[in-house]
Design a protein around this motif. Sequence first.
Motif, PDB file in Angstrom:
ATOM      1  N   ASP A 181      46.680  45.893  32.007  1.00  0.00           N
ATOM      2  CA  ASP A 181      45.406  46.230  32.017  1.00  0.00           C
ATOM      3  C   ASP A 181      45.482  47.792  32.177  1.00  0.00           C
ATOM      4  OD1 ASP A 181      42.942  47.270  32.686  1.00  0.00           O
ATOM      5  OD2 ASP A 181      42.445  45.838  34.304  1.00  0.00           O
ATOM      6  N   THR A 226      42.853  49.855  31.228  1.00  0.00           N
ATOM      7  CA  THR A 226      41.770  50.207  30.809  1.00  0.00           C
ATOM      8  C   THR A 226      41.284  51.420  31.647  1.00  0.00           C
ATOM      9  OG1 THR A 226      40.623  48.681  32.117  1.00  0.00           O
ATOM     10  CG2 THR A 226      40.911  48.282  29.809  1.00  0.00           C
ATOM     11  N   ALA A 267      34.995  48.282  35.081  1.00  0.00           N
ATOM     12  CA  ALA A 267      35.323  47.322  36.174  1.00  0.00           C
ATOM     13  C   ALA A 267      35.081  45.845  35.859  1.00  0.00           C
ATOM     14  CB  ALA A 267      34.353  47.733  37.190  1.00  0.00           C
ATOM     15  N   THR A 325      38.381  44.604  34.036  1.00  0.00           N
ATOM     16  CA  THR A 325      39.501  44.567  34.838  1.00  0.00           C
ATOM     17  C   THR A 325      39.275  43.311  36.081  1.00  0.00           C
ATOM     18  OG1 THR A 325      39.957  47.077  34.914  1.00  0.00           O
ATOM     19  CG2 THR A 325      40.294  45.753  36.886  1.00  0.00           C
ATOM     20  N   SER A 326      37.992  43.033  36.297  1.00  0.00           N
ATOM     21  CA  SER A 326      37.929  41.963  36.967  1.00  0.00           C
ATOM     22  C   SER A 326      38.088  40.737  36.140  1.00  0.00           C
ATOM     23  CB  SER A 326      36.190  42.045  37.409  1.00  0.00           C
ATOM     24  OG  SER A 326      35.876  40.795  38.022  1.00  0.00           O
ATOM     25  N   ALA A 340      39.976  40.370  33.598  1.00  0.00           N
ATOM     26  CA  ALA A 340      41.546  40.134  33.460  1.00  0.00           C
ATOM     27  C   ALA A 340      42.149  39.466  34.884  1.00  0.00           C
ATOM     28  CB  ALA A 340      42.069  41.426  33.145  1.00  0.00           C
ATOM     29  N   ALA A 341      41.716  39.853  35.944  1.00  0.00           N
ATOM     30  CA  ALA A 341      42.295  39.472  37.142  1.00  0.00           C
ATOM     31  C   ALA A 341      41.861  37.858  37.233  1.00  0.00           C
ATOM     32  CB  ALA A 341      41.732  40.122  38.278  1.00  0.00           C
ATOM     33  N   ARG A 382      49.961  39.780  35.494  1.00  0.00           N
ATOM     34  CA  ARG A 382      49.499  41.054  35.299  1.00  0.00           C
ATOM     35  C   ARG A 382      49.526  42.250  35.925  1.00  0.00           C
ATOM     36  NH1 ARG A 382      44.271  43.095  37.930  1.00  0.00           N
ATOM     37  NH2 ARG A 382      45.230  41.718  39.454  1.00  0.00           N
ATOM     38  N   VAL A 417      48.305  46.472  36.387  1.00  0.00           N
ATOM     39  CA  VAL A 417      47.281  47.547  36.101  1.00  0.00           C
ATOM     40  C   VAL A 417      47.909  48.640  36.095  1.00  0.00           C
ATOM     41  CG1 VAL A 417      45.138  48.598  37.020  1.00  0.00           C
ATOM     42  CG2 VAL A 417      45.456  46.215  37.354  1.00  0.00           C
ATOM     43  N   ARG A 440      46.729  52.594  36.248  1.00  0.00           N
ATOM     44  CA  ARG A 440      45.699  53.358  36.534  1.00  0.00           C
ATOM     45  C   ARG A 440      46.248  54.942  36.881  1.00  0.00           C
ATOM     46  NH1 ARG A 440      43.064  50.109  34.841  1.00  0.00           N
ATOM     47  NH2 ARG A 440      41.195  49.461  35.461  1.00  0.00           N
ATOM     48  N   LEU A 472      39.707  48.099  42.992  1.00  0.00           N
ATOM     49  CA  LEU A 472      40.581  47.251  42.047  1.00  0.00           C
ATOM     50  C   LEU A 472      40.605  46.030  42.682  1.00  0.00           C
ATOM     51  CD1 LEU A 472      43.377  49.696  40.642  1.00  0.00           C
ATOM     52  CD2 LEU A 472      41.815  48.411  39.222  1.00  0.00           C
ATOM     53  N   VAL A 518      49.829  47.717  40.846  1.00  0.00           N
ATOM     54  CA  VAL A 518      49.263  48.748  40.256  1.00  0.00           C
ATOM     55  C   VAL A 518      50.261  49.812  40.032  1.00  0.00           C
ATOM     56  CG1 VAL A 518      47.434  50.414  40.157  1.00  0.00           C
ATOM     57  CG2 VAL A 518      46.964  48.281  41.269  1.00  0.00           C
TER      58      VAL A 518
END
Length: 250
Positions: A69, A71, A76, A79-80, A82-83, A103, A105, A107, A231, A236
Amino acid sequence: MRILLLGGTSDARQLATLLVEAGHDVISSLAGRTREPLLPAGRVRIGGFGGVAGLAAFLRDERIDVLIDATHPFAATITSNAALACGDVRGHGPVSRSAGVPRMVLRRPGWIASPGDEWHRVASLDAAAGLIPELGHRVFLTTGRQGIAAFAGLDGCWFLARSVEPPDGIVPRRLSVILDRGPFTVDGERRLMTDHRIGVLVTKDSGGADAKLVAARELGLPVVMVDRPVLPPGPVVSTPAEAIALLAEN
Ligand code: NAP
């Protein structure tokens, strides 16, 4: 590995290049908000998945090994989703319907104030709009076109908004729009703010290039900084190179 890369950022494009060079099968996903998006290396799909269930189905149907992710920090919902779709966060609906895909992230870090900065951190665009009249009446809005509507009720202020695409919702009565896509220089930002007699800058804490913040500091202008959404839990990384390194570990 077959990787679904949720994109729409310059970091995502850089990561797509690195992943393709490393021999991965990359599908970059864009929301489709921008009419002429900068396209990343590898395969590209455009448009929403249809919520958590649609994304989980895509992950299964395409036999995705890893979702990254990358993005924007303020995207938001995706991202939510995807989780939840990957299944590493419990949310609505049975967890068994999620795809069980690892997964991470990507950022980039948020901005940190330097000596001389007058930053006002707020939790939302609405809170930013509430604070503006106390700080200035000529406002430089760099919150993206979707963020402009929050300022529509401020008839006492004049706004200069900069966005990649024209705003399409409700807008402030006194608004001038500049359509432009970065990178921007400190000299250019200083000139823009001086020419338009800007009194306050509004930005989301997107991180990355900070020419507008340096220019605001030099001009002694207050900045309203909208904080990032929180997040979901999970790994991350902050740079494309870190993403490659974490991928190699697993
Ligand atoms: P959002 O509010 O988190 O997402 C809204 C819906 O748009 C999602 O539920 C999803 O639809 C779809 N979507 C979002 N990103 C997607 C992607 N990469 N691929 C496929 N579908 C996606 O997102 P947003 O804030 O509108 O941002 C949209 C895109 O613009 C993101 O990719 C983001 O990286 C980029 N962007 C956003 C900002 C910002 O300030 N928000 C700034 C620069 C770039 P479904 O539920 O149908 O799957």
